[in-house]
Scaffold this motif. Structure first.
Motif, short mmCIF file in Angstrom:
data_model
loop_
_atom_site.label_atom_id
_atom_site.label_comp_id
_atom_site.label_asym_id
_atom_site.label_seq_id
_atom_site.Cartn_x
_atom_site.Cartn_y
_atom_site.Cartn_z
N ARG A 1 0.72 -0.79 0.57
CA ARG A 1 0.22 0.47 0.02
C ARG A 1 0.72 1.39 0.32
NH1 ARG A 1 -3.29 -3.10 2.53
NH2 ARG A 1 -2.84 -2.83 5.03
N ALA A 2 1.90 0.93 0.75
CA ALA A 2 3.24 2.14 0.20
C ALA A 2 3.76 2.61 -0.71
CB ALA A 2 3.66 2.17 2.47
N ALA A 3 3.85 1.42 -1.45
CA ALA A 3 5.10 1.73 -2.56
C ALA A 3 4.15 2.06 -3.70
CB ALA A 3 5.40 0.29 -2.72
N LEU A 4 2.84 1.54 -3.10
CA LEU A 4 1.74 2.06 -4.74
C LEU A 4 1.31 3.43 -4.74
CD1 LEU A 4 -0.56 -1.79 -4.59
CD2 LEU A 4 1.53 -0.53 -6.34
N GLU A 5 1.63 4.29 -3.13
CA GLU A 5 0.64 5.34 -3.23
C GLU A 5 1.38 6.30 -4.67
OE1 GLU A 5 0.21 9.42 0.31
OE2 GLU A 5 1.34 7.45 0.31
#
Length: 281
Positions: free
Chosen positions: A56-60
């Motif tokens: 989730r953090a990487a895809l922001e």
């Protein structure tokens, strides 16, 4: 923003470098930022495909993703996170073993990738599939640790001296991936990824010898001996079957690299020269 998974593997690293050179914003997914050794302009995201929270953090803020999948069962969480983040495009490194016409895929590798392709299609996110032909994966190098063998001497022990392959240079694979990541032109395309030349195992080793300035000897071993010598993660049965299949016919050459990039694919001799230090102590 473009997210590259497996960013420290040969293809992923080259995708990152080519995107940075083109002035594109890049984020690399890696487990170890200190050892990644990526260009300074790259954003580093710590995590992996098996950790939904890190995804989730990487895809922001990401619009396009290069996906190399080695983690079974990751797809539902990854695709849900990608949709939530607003990802528009996935470029997936798939397998040339996938048979679109088959009621049942020919082996476990094909089945794994075919299932992922279907899950990506069902997600509603635009996609491009880069199907790496097994004969083009340069498998003899990693499955039988040719660099390790040549650091120990001038003899390479491997099966099927006359088996043909068409190894693709990682930078060529990366160039096609970069094009698909940055343009809608390739959405919905399935590309067979191959090198430009059909060369036997013995010819490939001879080309490496030329690159490193050594006269190398190819010592043919039996398939059973090769299976025993392969590392634990090499799909020995699948590789040996593919090599046997290409004993009496050339390896495929699809022309995708030239069609997408507008320039000829690099030769195996170029790959050997670029990786000459891998074969020396």
């Amino acid at each position: 923003m473009i997210l590259v998974t497996a960013a420290t593997a040969p293809v992923g690293r080259s995708i990152v470098e080519q995107l940075v050179a083109a002035g594109r914003p890049v984020r690399a997914l890696t487990r170890d930022a200190e050892r990644a050794g990526l260009p300074e302009a790259v954003q580093i995201a710590i995590g992996d495909l098996s950790d939904p929270d890190s995804l989730r953090a990487a895809l922001e803020g990401v619009m396009s993703v290069f996906l190399l999948a080695v983690v079974p069962g990751f797809a539902p969480a990854f695709l849900a996170a990608a949709k939530e983040a607003g990802v528009r495009r996935i470029v997936f490194q798939s397998s040339g073993a996938v048979d679109d016409a088959a009621a049942e895929q020919p082996n476990a590798i094909a089945a794994f990738h075919a299932e992922l392709e279907q899950e990506i299609k069902a997600s509603g996110i635009a996609w491009t599939f880069l199907r790496l032909e097994l004969a083009s994966a340069n498998a003899i190098q990693w499955a039988l640790d040719v660099p390790g063998q040549l650091k120990a001497g001038d003899t390479v022990r491997a099966p099927y001296a006359k088996a043909a392959g068409s190894p693709i240079h990682p930078a060529d694979f990366a160039a096609v991936a970069a094009a698909a990541l940055t343009s809608s032109e390739h959405e919905g395309a399935v590309y067979r990824m191959t090198g430009s030349q059909s060369l036997t195992h013995a010819e490939q080793i001879a080309a490496i010898g030329t690159a490193v300035g050594r006269e190398l000897r190819f010592e043919e071993i039996t398939p059973a001996q090769a299976a025993e010598a392969m590392g634990p993660y090499a799909p020995a049965e699948v590789l040996l079957a593919d090599w046997a299949e290409h004993l009496h016919r050339p390896a495929p050459s699809s022309g995708v690299v030239e069609a997408v990039t507008g320039r000829p694919a690099r030769t195996f001799a170029q790959w050997a020269a670029d990786h000459a230090t891998d074969f020396t102590a």
